[in-house]
Design an enzyme around this catalytic site. Structure first.
Site, PDB file in Angstrom:
ATOM      1  N   HIS A 262       0.832  -1.213   0.000  1.00 28.61           N
ATOM      2  CA  HIS A 262       0.000   0.000   0.000  1.00 28.61           C
ATOM      3  C   HIS A 262       0.869   1.267   0.000  1.00 28.61           C
ATOM      4  O   HIS A 262       0.959   1.915  -1.032  1.00 28.61           O
ATOM      5  CB  HIS A 262      -1.012   0.054   1.157  1.00 28.61           C
ATOM      6  CG  HIS A 262      -1.926  -1.135   1.195  1.00 28.61           C
ATOM      7  ND1 HIS A 262      -2.750  -1.455   0.151  1.00 28.61           N
ATOM      8  CD2 HIS A 262      -2.137  -2.107   2.142  1.00 28.61           C
ATOM      9  CE1 HIS A 262      -3.436  -2.550   0.447  1.00 28.61           C
ATOM     10  NE2 HIS A 262      -3.076  -2.975   1.636  1.00 28.61           N
ATOM     11  N   ASP A 313      -5.075  -8.101  -3.349  1.00 21.05           N
ATOM     12  CA  ASP A 313      -5.373  -7.923  -1.928  1.00 21.05           C
ATOM     13  C   ASP A 313      -6.696  -8.574  -1.488  1.00 21.05           C
ATOM     14  O   ASP A 313      -6.724  -9.765  -1.215  1.00 21.05           O
ATOM     15  CB  ASP A 313      -5.337  -6.419  -1.618  1.00 21.05           C
ATOM     16  CG  ASP A 313      -5.297  -6.114  -0.122  1.00 21.05           C
ATOM     17  OD1 ASP A 313      -5.285  -7.063   0.672  1.00 21.05           O
ATOM     18  OD2 ASP A 313      -5.263  -4.937   0.250  1.00 21.05           O
TER      19      ASP A 313
HETATM   20 ZN   LIG Z   1      -3.308  -6.863   2.675  1.00 21.38          ZN
END
Ligand SMILES: [Zn+2]
Length: 440
Positions: A262, A313
């Site tokens: 991220h 994800d």
């Molecule tokens: Zn994750």
């Protein structure tokens, strides 16, 4: 190819699935004919497979108070109901879906380890082995990252009841890791380590897990979640006295074997420091959009020479073209201008190459020594009609859903004309699992 498009390319693959030789303008017509434009398969560098069972089931507004944290509470409810058979069925279906869209390998950030009451399974690595089995059944390449998860927040806050399936102390983690070594080798998977985040792992734990890595294999990939939401950045400043990425690059020997997952909330200085370290950022645009995390500043990071790959994800998106389109459009919407890097084509090439680095496997480019992970695009797809070879990947990413025709992993056909050979039995098993999880 690394230098651009080539034609009449002959790819020689050795017995273990590695590209031995690659020859453009070849006159040879022997072997398997690949029936369309061929690009390197895209590595998916961030996956929590079980979350696929939850995708699209947390979209009803609750008076505008939904956040990453309310989503996480609902997600934990699923995490606590998945049994080993469910885990294998969900992951196998997910991996087939990823393959069908052109992801040829996956990095599994695997943190559900124990039985629902928190006691380890008789085989401590039970759930990790189910991930290995799913990768083998689907044919996808795998990097398996057993996750160290110790605390519920910065400052070694005690884990919460709903996190008990994730929690290991260091001894438990070492036992888990060592139990996976031979199984991973048999399955042809790479192992790495994953300190979950600076919330779930303290500075002391991070030092311990890095010492374990130095002992077992100092080149193993290291992945961690970092700076996904603003609240996490604020807590890091309070407890660690620095922003998460600022703290990490100052206190750990971050290099190209590291992957920052991220890293949405960066200052210009953090962006430059992360780029300079050589680490790869795992961008997960559809999940980050779904969770309202924020927008990664790609132009700033790209200018600083930063590396990045893409991950799916939580698996609301399963398609490399969709992830790159989201990445591109997020930037255009914020900046109110067009193409923010150089082109979607260049973005694809860079994310495949750097994603390969983050996977710790020889993947992400068509070159000798790399795995023969190949995606054959469908020359009959309307988005690909007409000449202009240079824009084929741009057209796939921006304007073409479902352009993937055939997929090869390590030289073996796993998707042929859009279909996996075991698609029906894998789907039936998945449907049974979903009934078990949701028909309550
Ligand atoms: Zn994750």
């Amino acid at each position: 190819m690394p230098g651009g498009w080539a034609s009449d390319v002959r790819i020689d693959v050795d017995g273990d699935g590695t590209i031995a030789e690659i020859t453009p303008d070849s006159a040879t017509r022997a072997g398997v004919h690949l029936a369309g434009p061929v690009v390197p398969g895209m590595p998916d560098i961030h996956s929590h497979a079980f979350q696929r069972a939850f995708a699209g089931r947390a979209e009803r507004a609750h008076g505008g108070t939904d956040t990453f944290w309310t989503w996480r509470r609902a997600m934990y409810d699923v995490a606590n109901r998945v049994d080993p058979d469910d885990m294998e069925a969900i992951a196998t279906q997910l991996y087939v879906d990823l393959l069908r869209n052109g992801f040829t390998s996956v990095v599994e950030f695997h943190y559900v380890h124990h039985q629902p009451d928190g006691t380890p399974y008789a085989n401590r690595a039970e759930l990790g082995e189910r991930i290995l089995a799913a990768a083998s059944a689907s044919g996808i390449g795998l990097t398996l990252l057993p996750v160290l998860y110790r605390w519920s927040d910065f400052g070694e806050a005690a884990p919460r009841e709903e996190q008990r399936r994730f929690i290991n102390d260091l001894d438990g983690y070492v036992a888990l890791f060592d139990a996976l070594v031979s199984h991973a080798a048999t399955a042809g998977a790479r192992l790495g380590i994953a300190p979950h985040s600076l919330r779930a792992v303290s500075p002391r734990d991070l030092a311990d897990i890095l010492a374990l890595r130095a002992e077992r294999d100092a080149t193993m990939p290291v992945h961690l979640h970092i700076a996904e939401v603003v609240g996490e950045v604020e807590r890091a400043r309070e407890v660690l006295g620095a922003r998460p990425v600022e703290w990490l690059v100052t206190n750990a020997a971050v290099d190209e074997t590291w992957c920052a997952v991220h890293a949405v909330h960066l200052t210009e200085g953090e962006s430059q420091a992360l780029a300079k370290s050589g680490a790869v950022v795992a961008l997960c645009p559809s999940t980050e959009g779904n969770l309202g995390d924020g927008v990664f500043d790609w132009p700033a990071y790209h200018r600083a020479g930063g590396h990045a790959g893409i991950g799916t994800d939580s698996h609301v998106g399963l398609d490399p073209a969709e992830e790159l389109r989201w990445l591109e459009y997020d930037q255009r919407l914020r900046d109110q201008r067009r193409t923010v890097g150089s082109s979607p084509h260049d973005l694809y090439v860079a994310c495949a190459r750097d994603g390969g680095v983050a996977s710790g496997r020889p993947i992400g480019a068509l070159a000798p020594g790399m795995r023969a992970d190949l995606v054959v695009l469908d020359p009959d797809h309307s988005a690909l009609a007409g000449g202009d070879v240079e824009t084929i990947v741009d057209r796939w990413i921006i304007a073409g859903n479902g352009c993937v025709r055939d997929v090869y992993v390590g030289g073996k056909a796993v998707i042929t004309q859009g279909t996996h050979p075991d698609a029906t039995s894998i789907r039936r098993r998945y449907q049974k699992t979903m009934k078990h999880l949701w028909d309550r």
